[in-house]
Scaffold this active site. Structure first.
Site, PDB file in Angstrom:
ATOM      1  N   SER A 100      40.490  51.068  35.950  1.00 46.80           N
ATOM      2  CA  SER A 100      39.251  50.420  36.364  1.00 46.80           C
ATOM      3  C   SER A 100      38.172  50.567  35.286  1.00 46.80           C
ATOM      4  O   SER A 100      38.399  50.198  34.142  1.00 46.80           O
ATOM      5  CB  SER A 100      38.809  51.013  37.712  1.00 46.80           C
ATOM      6  OG  SER A 100      37.757  50.267  38.270  1.00 46.80           O
ATOM      7  N   HIS A 123      41.344  45.364  36.615  1.00 44.31           N
ATOM      8  CA  HIS A 123      41.140  44.548  37.813  1.00 44.31           C
ATOM      9  C   HIS A 123      39.668  44.188  37.954  1.00 44.31           C
ATOM     10  O   HIS A 123      38.805  44.821  37.329  1.00 44.31           O
ATOM     11  CB  HIS A 123      41.636  45.278  39.070  1.00 44.31           C
ATOM     12  CG  HIS A 123      40.910  46.566  39.349  1.00 44.31           C
ATOM     13  ND1 HIS A 123      39.597  46.613  39.753  1.00 44.31           N
ATOM     14  CD2 HIS A 123      41.323  47.852  39.286  1.00 44.31           C
ATOM     15  CE1 HIS A 123      39.231  47.857  39.937  1.00 44.31           C
ATOM     16  NE2 HIS A 123      40.252  48.639  39.649  1.00 44.31           N
TER      17      HIS A 123
END
Length: 216
Positions: A100, A123
């Site tokens: 992340s 993501h």
């Protein structure tokens, strides 16, 4: 005995004095405190460490040790932007995972490593809690996403279109959007510079320090 209580070892730990070691582990905690049982990195602790290393004449370089699941996006990006803006040599190494917003942290250094078994998850940003379903909310998330993407592209060799394709892939992660990349894959797309461990990262950091000293 006090050292044994704290670190589980009878060996006194005396790291080198001219390198600042900063660990980003667990979940990055932002403006909201996480549960006490969570392993967290508090950004209000990390930011003064970075500033102190930049201002301390005895510190010649910073080694960033990363093993994080991500966390607060703005806090992680604030740390990343600060690391990218300092004048002293910086090297990062992803140990375990740099997921992340950990991706932005990894590329914020001048040179980046990932351990052979390391992985990174790319993501779109997420949110928890109360969300107001209005266009302004969508625009806020869109702008935040653009900030992260631009930062990663500007601080690595990854192609923007390739990064977006991995970020919005719907076939890689079950019940989610994004892509999990292993060490060789993040090297191949230009996200991270090299596969290596602690000694490799230290060697590069020493070389960057020597180059800066020669310029000065």
């Amino acid at each position: 005995m006090e050292n044994l209580k704290q670190v589980g070892s009878i060996t006194d730990i005396s790291p080198v004095k001219d390198i600042c070691f900063i660990s980003i582990i667990g979940e990055i905690e932002g403006h909201t405190s996480l549960p006490p049982q969570s392993k967290t990195t508090k950004y209000e602790h990390i930011i003064p460490m970075i500033i102190g290393a930049e201002m301390d004449p005895q510190i010649k370089g910073i080694l960033l040790l990363i093993n994080t699941v991500g966390g607060d996006v703005e806090a992680g990006l604030a740390i990343s932007e600060l690391i990218a803006s300092i004048t002293k040599p910086t090297v990062s190494i992803v140990l375990g995972g740099g997921h992340s917003i950990g991706t932005a942290l990894a590329v914020s250094a001048e040179y980046s490593f990932i351990a052979p078994t390391g992985t990174m998850t790319i993501h779109p940003i997420r949110t928890n809690g109360f969300v107001i379903g209005v266009p302004q909310t969508f625009r806020y998330f869109q702008k935040m996403q653009e900030r992260i993407i631009n930062f990663i592209v500007d601080n690595s060799r990854v192609n923007k279109e390739a990064l977006l394709s991995y970020m919005y892939d719907t076939d890689e992660i079950a019940n989610d959007v994004g892509t999990v990349l292993n060490a060789q894959e993040v090297i191949d797309i230009g996200l991270i510079d090299e596969i290596g461990g602690f000694s490799s990262a230290m060697n590069v950091l020493r070389r960057l320090i020597e180059e800066m000293e020669q310029k000065n």
